[in-house]
Design a protein around this motif. Structure first.
Motif, PDB file in Angstrom:
ATOM      1  N   ALA A   1       0.821  -1.221   0.000  1.00  0.00           N
ATOM      2  CA  ALA A   1       0.000   0.000   0.000  1.00  0.00           C
ATOM      3  C   ALA A   1       0.854   1.269   0.000  1.00  0.00           C
ATOM      4  CB  ALA A   1      -0.939  -0.004   1.201  1.00  0.00           C
ATOM      5  N   TRP A   2       1.904   1.297   0.816  1.00  0.00           N
ATOM      6  CA  TRP A   2       2.723   2.515   0.911  1.00  0.00           C
ATOM      7  C   TRP A   2       3.511   2.743  -0.384  1.00  0.00           C
ATOM      8  CZ3 TRP A   2       2.182  -0.285   5.627  1.00  0.00           C
ATOM      9  CH2 TRP A   2       1.541   0.425   6.637  1.00  0.00           C
TER      10      TRP A   2
ATOM     11  N   ASP B   1       1.164   6.989   3.974  1.00  0.00           N
ATOM     12  CA  ASP B   1      -0.070   6.915   3.179  1.00  0.00           C
ATOM     13  C   ASP B   1      -0.822   8.246   3.206  1.00  0.00           C
ATOM     14  OD1 ASP B   1      -0.103   5.552   5.846  1.00  0.00           O
ATOM     15  OD2 ASP B   1      -2.237   5.958   5.661  1.00  0.00           O
TER      16      ASP B   1
ATOM     17  N   GLN C   1      -3.842  10.378  15.081  1.00  0.00           N
ATOM     18  CA  GLN C   1      -4.211   9.134  14.411  1.00  0.00           C
ATOM     19  C   GLN C   1      -3.650   7.922  15.132  1.00  0.00           C
ATOM     20  OE1 GLN C   1      -3.936   9.094  10.121  1.00  0.00           O
ATOM     21  NE2 GLN C   1      -3.208   6.988  10.126  1.00  0.00           N
TER      22      GLN C   1
HETATM   23  C1  LIG Z   1      -1.568   1.741   4.240  1.00  0.00           C
HETATM   24  C2  LIG Z   1      -2.744   2.120   5.080  1.00  0.00           C
HETATM   25  C3  LIG Z   1      -2.526   2.584   6.359  1.00  0.00           C
HETATM   26  C4  LIG Z   1      -3.602   2.970   7.166  1.00  0.00           C
HETATM   27  N1  LIG Z   1      -3.335   3.396   8.434  1.00  0.00           N
HETATM   28  C5  LIG Z   1      -4.378   3.713   9.243  1.00  0.00           C
HETATM   29  C6  LIG Z   1      -4.165   4.130  10.603  1.00  0.00           C
HETATM   30  O1  LIG Z   1      -3.023   4.253  11.060  1.00  0.00           O
HETATM   31  N2  LIG Z   1      -5.241   4.393  11.371  1.00  0.00           N
HETATM   32  C7  LIG Z   1      -6.527   4.281  10.904  1.00  0.00           C
HETATM   33  O2  LIG Z   1      -7.469   4.536  11.662  1.00  0.00           O
HETATM   34  N3  LIG Z   1      -6.758   3.928   9.629  1.00  0.00           N
HETATM   35  C8  LIG Z   1      -5.722   3.638   8.791  1.00  0.00           C
HETATM   36  N4  LIG Z   1      -5.993   3.280   7.494  1.00  0.00           N
HETATM   37  C9  LIG Z   1      -7.381   3.423   6.989  1.00  0.00           C
HETATM   38  C10 LIG Z   1      -8.309   2.282   7.374  1.00  0.00           C
HETATM   39  O3  LIG Z   1      -8.195   1.258   6.407  1.00  0.00           O
HETATM   40  C11 LIG Z   1      -9.789   2.759   7.421  1.00  0.00           C
HETATM   41  O4  LIG Z   1     -10.118   3.337   6.183  1.00  0.00           O
HETATM   42  C12 LIG Z   1     -10.070   3.764   8.529  1.00  0.00           C
HETATM   43  O5  LIG Z   1      -9.560   3.312   9.765  1.00  0.00           O
HETATM   44  C13 LIG Z   1     -11.572   3.983   8.644  1.00  0.00           C
HETATM   45  O6  LIG Z   1     -11.885   4.942   9.621  1.00  0.00           O
HETATM   46  P1  LIG Z   1     -13.287   4.901  10.390  1.00  0.00           P
HETATM   47  O7  LIG Z   1     -13.445   3.607  11.092  1.00  0.00           O
HETATM   48  O8  LIG Z   1     -13.407   6.144  11.184  1.00  0.00           O
HETATM   49  O9  LIG Z   1     -14.339   5.061   9.172  1.00  0.00           O
HETATM   50  P2  LIG Z   1     -15.365   4.026   8.565  1.00  0.00           P
HETATM   51  O10 LIG Z   1     -14.691   2.776   8.183  1.00  0.00           O
HETATM   52  O11 LIG Z   1     -16.121   4.768   7.548  1.00  0.00           O
HETATM   53  O12 LIG Z   1     -16.311   3.652   9.774  1.00  0.00           O
HETATM   54  C14 LIG Z   1     -17.250   4.504  10.358  1.00  0.00           C
HETATM   55  C15 LIG Z   1     -18.045   3.699  11.362  1.00  0.00           C
HETATM   56  O13 LIG Z   1     -18.938   4.544  12.059  1.00  0.00           O
HETATM   57  C16 LIG Z   1     -20.176   3.895  12.233  1.00  0.00           C
HETATM   58  N5  LIG Z   1     -21.193   4.941  12.379  1.00  0.00           N
HETATM   59  C17 LIG Z   1     -21.666   5.783  11.432  1.00  0.00           C
HETATM   60  N6  LIG Z   1     -22.557   6.634  11.965  1.00  0.00           N
HETATM   61  C18 LIG Z   1     -22.646   6.327  13.282  1.00  0.00           C
HETATM   62  C19 LIG Z   1     -23.431   6.845  14.363  1.00  0.00           C
HETATM   63  N7  LIG Z   1     -24.246   7.885  14.208  1.00  0.00           N
HETATM   64  N8  LIG Z   1     -23.280   6.268  15.571  1.00  0.00           N
HETATM   65  C20 LIG Z   1     -22.436   5.220  15.746  1.00  0.00           C
HETATM   66  N9  LIG Z   1     -21.705   4.691  14.774  1.00  0.00           N
HETATM   67  C21 LIG Z   1     -21.790   5.240  13.550  1.00  0.00           C
HETATM   68  C22 LIG Z   1     -20.348   3.033  11.006  1.00  0.00           C
HETATM   69  O14 LIG Z   1     -21.209   1.931  11.296  1.00  0.00           O
HETATM   70  C23 LIG Z   1     -18.906   2.596  10.721  1.00  0.00           C
HETATM   71  O15 LIG Z   1     -18.613   1.355  11.347  1.00  0.00           O
HETATM   72  C24 LIG Z   1      -4.926   2.891   6.670  1.00  0.00           C
HETATM   73  C25 LIG Z   1      -5.151   2.418   5.384  1.00  0.00           C
HETATM   74  C26 LIG Z   1      -4.085   2.026   4.590  1.00  0.00           C
HETATM   75  C27 LIG Z   1      -4.341   1.507   3.216  1.00  0.00           C
END
Ligand SMILES: Cc1cc2nc3c(=O)[nH]c(=O)nc-3n(C[C@H](O)[C@H](O)[C@H](O)COP(=O)(O)OP(=O)(O)OC[C@H]3O[C@@H](n4cnc5c(N)ncnc54)[C@H](O)[C@@H]3O)c2cc1C
Ligand SMILES: Nc1ncnc2c1ncn2[C@@H]1O[C@H](COP(=O)(O)O)[C@@H](O)[C@H]1O
Lengths: 260, 319
Positions: free
Chosen positions: A35-36, A178, B246
């Motif tokens: 990915a990186w 990333d 993060q």
């Molecule tokens: C190389 C690489 C490195 C990465 N490094 C990191 C990292 O270090 N840290 C990281 O976090 N991510 C990282 N990611 C990204 C990771 O893959 C996810 O995309 C990210 O963590 C998603 O963030 P999220 O859970 O906030 O969002 P989402 O996946 O969109 O999840 C949102 C959640 O909120 C819930 N929700 C929505 N509305 C409400 C509500 N009103 N009440 C309660 N629940 C609700 C939904 O059901 C859902 O489960 C990386 C990705 C890659 C490819």
């Protein structure tokens, strides 16, 4: 400006990975671009678009890397080198860095863009070690690259105290986070053109080196065993009236888990 | 006798807890211990470094080291390692450690291992254990050369309150500046907030919180708990949270007693940063969210209802 990006093919971390008898079970694994490194390719292509840079990717490892390289061609990379040698199957970061050094020295590059780490090793070493072996500057965990002039770039790096703005004299190595960009999805035209492009494939001998010379026969460290991770189990999940379940969970955190 | 040099983890002039954790582990292995402090105005940390378990304190104190720059930082650590005849150099988990360790390893002709969670010495055999492949497996790694440079993952070792060392300060000359990579500015993250790495409770906000109002709501919960306030990458990408908040593979690794994930789905890259927490509480409206597969306690519900209720309940028990 001539840019070299380093791209590794790694096991897809989104799939389940099983360990048996100290080894990873090959069956069911899939391989994808690290990915990186996809961020590194995107960064290189953006510099090409903005500054007419020439972009070359290099991938080290044994086996077929054609699909991954075609994908990078379709994203806009100009040239690709694959060092395909069975001796590299289990190489560690410093060994790969030594091979990258040979590739760098055989070309005439101004900038190397590597990923901050490979998803299979999670080491975060090869790019930094390459800079060290070459005796050129390396800035790691970079989230922005700006070209100042033919021999200088300015990069932003995420450090412990904040964002460091660093003036770098070329040639140099950067390793990217990333957070630097969102890799593009290649357009149809790019995908079609990529199929026709040539990939330069050679082994270590073709590169004018050997496994001994790069230190591969006596690695500083070697993985002797893989072990499964003690998986966390989901505990109690509460659904229903929010006030009711929230009160119950807080009681459990206080009385059972004793963390509040 | 094995000599272990621990690189002091210093943020905003303050010595971080990881330094004592690493020194305790080094002593438990029966090693001779030293610490090196690299920075500007770090000389007064020597007594603390002794109290944390080092028997020699190398001090590299110079105004030129005020802002981190990898090459001189690594050079200072190499000087101390040579002065101490170190067999091992250990860094706490930090961007500083990740940037410096590979350089130090090359210069000392040592093996390099990052994110280690254990070290074992059995006669001449040195092994380390570390997670790999996005935390999906553990690797046992054999070290084949006499020296090892390692970055220790957050939460791997515990500080032993009984451990202390002795003060024996050695001042080293400052390293040369790196003229090829000049840090011309630092946009500081210093905000007076609780450092995620040190917090006993961490509350993290994800995309489910949607916007600034949602972030503020979750932050208020963190404040009530005197907790560190973290984030998923989605909220950093959206510009709602700072990069240094993060949690995850690309961000901070945290290992608090309690981790509260609010509106976070539980992507593996996020889990890689927090699955060392003792207890995980997840709030998510989707009962199928992957975060519930690792959470000890899960509340299925809308965070905009649940977070105010959590605040209320916590207020009651704290009253
Ligand atoms: C190389 C690489 C490195 C990465 N490094 C990191 C990292 O270090 N840290 C990281 O976090 N991510 C990282 N990611 C990204 C990771 O893959 C996810 O995309 C990210 O963590 C998603 O963030 P999220 O859970 O906030 O969002 P989402 O996946 O969109 O999840 C949102 C959640 O909120 C819930 N929700 C929505 N509305 C409400 C509500 N009103 N009440 C309660 N629940 C609700 C939904 O059901 C859902 O489960 C990386 C990705 C890659 C490819
Ligand atoms: N086999 C390889 N082929 C090409 N690039 C590599 C290889 N191994 C490592 N790299 C580069 O070095 C970075 C760091 O690798 P690592 O030290 O394994 O975390 C990766 O993101 C790649 O950019």
């Amino acid at each position: 400006m001539k840019i070299l990006t380093t791209v590794k093919k790694v096991v897809d971390v989104e799939l389940n990975i099983h360990v048996e008898n100290g080894a990873i079970v090959e069956k069911g694994l899939q391989y994808v671009i690290n990915a990186w490194d996809e961020n590194a390719v995107e960064a290189a292509v953006q510099l090409k678009e903005a500054h007419k840079a020439e972009t070359t990717l290099v991938s080290l490892g044994s086996g077929d890397n054609t699909d991954m390289i075609r994908k990078c061609y379709a994203m806009g990379i100009d040239n690709a080198i694959h060092i395909d040698d069975p001796a590299l199957a289990k190489a560690d970061s410093p060994t790969f860095a030594k091979v990258l050094q040979k590739v760098y020295e055989a070309g005439d590059y101004d900038l190397v863009i590597a990923g901050k780490q490979a998803q299979d090793t999670d080491a975060g070493q090869a790019g930094i070690m390459l800079g060290e072996f070459l005796g050129i500057p390396c800035v790691s965990n970079v989230i922005e690259i700006k070209v100042t002039d033919d021999t200088h770039i300015q990069v932003s790096r995420l450090g412990d105290a904040g964002t460091e703005i660093v003036d770098v004299t070329l040639p140099a190595v950067v390793t990217v986070s990333d957070s630097i960009n969102e890799p593009r999805l290649p357009a149809m035209r790019g995908i079609m053109m990529a199929k026709k492009k040539k990939i330069t494939v050679m082994d270590l001998a073709g590169l004018g080196t050997s496994f001994e010379e790069i230190g591969g026969t006596a690695p500083a460290s070697e993985v002797v065993e893989f072990m499964p991770v003690q998986k966390r189990k989901g505990g109690q999940k509460f659904e229903g009236d929010p006030a009711d379940i929230t009160a119950r969970v807080v009681q459990l955190l206080v009385n059972e888990a004793k963390v509040l | 006798m094995t000599n272990i040099l621990v690189v002091a983890d210093i943020k905003q002039g303050v010595l971080k807890g990881s330094t004592a954790e690493l020194l305790s582990k080094a002593r438990a292995l029966g090693a001779a211990t030293a610490a090196v402090a690299v920075g500007s105005n770090v000389a007064d940390l020597a007594p603390q470094l002794a109290a944390a378990g080092s028997d020699t304190q190398y001090i590299v104190d110079d105004p030129s080291l005020e802002i981190f720059s990898a090459a001189p930082f690594a050079a200072a650590v190499v000087d101390a390692a040579k002065a101490f005849s170190a067999d091992m150099v250990w860094f706490g988990f930090s961007e500083t450690g990740k940037a410096a360790a590979p350089r130090v390893a090359v210069q000392l002709e040592a093996a390099c291992a990052t994110e280690i969670i254990d070290v074992t010495m059995d006669g001449d055999d040195l092994h380390i254990v570390r997670p790999a492949i996005a935390n999906k497996v553990l690797q046992k790694v054999k070290i084949n050369v006499p020296k090892l440079v390692a970055v220790v993952r957050a939460g791997a070792f515990e500080a032993d309150p009984e451990v202390t060392g002795t003060e024996n300060v050695v001042t080293l000359d400052p390293p040369e500046k790196d003229m090829a990579a000049v840090v011309k500015e630092l946009i500081s993250d210093a905000s007076g907030e609780i450092d995620l790495a040190d917090a006993d409770i961490v509350v993290s906000v994800g995309r489910g919180a949607k916007d600034q109002a949602g972030v503020d709501l979750v932050k208020a919960l963190a404040d009530d708990l005197a907790a560190g306030f973290g984030s998923s990458r989605a909220m950093v990408d959206a510009g709602l949270m700072a990069h240094n908040k993060q949690v995850g593979q690309t961000g901070k690794i945290v290992a608090p007693s309690l981790y509260i994930a609010v509106g976070i789905s539980g992507a593996i890259q996020h889990l890689a940063g927090m699955n060392g927490a003792k207890v995980i509480l997840a709030v998510n409206k989707d009962p199928e969210a992957p975060i519930f597969n690792v959470a000890d306690f899960g509340i299925v519900g809308n965070l905009f209802d649940v977070v105010p209720l959590l605040k209320e309940e916590i207020k009651k028990i704290r009253a």
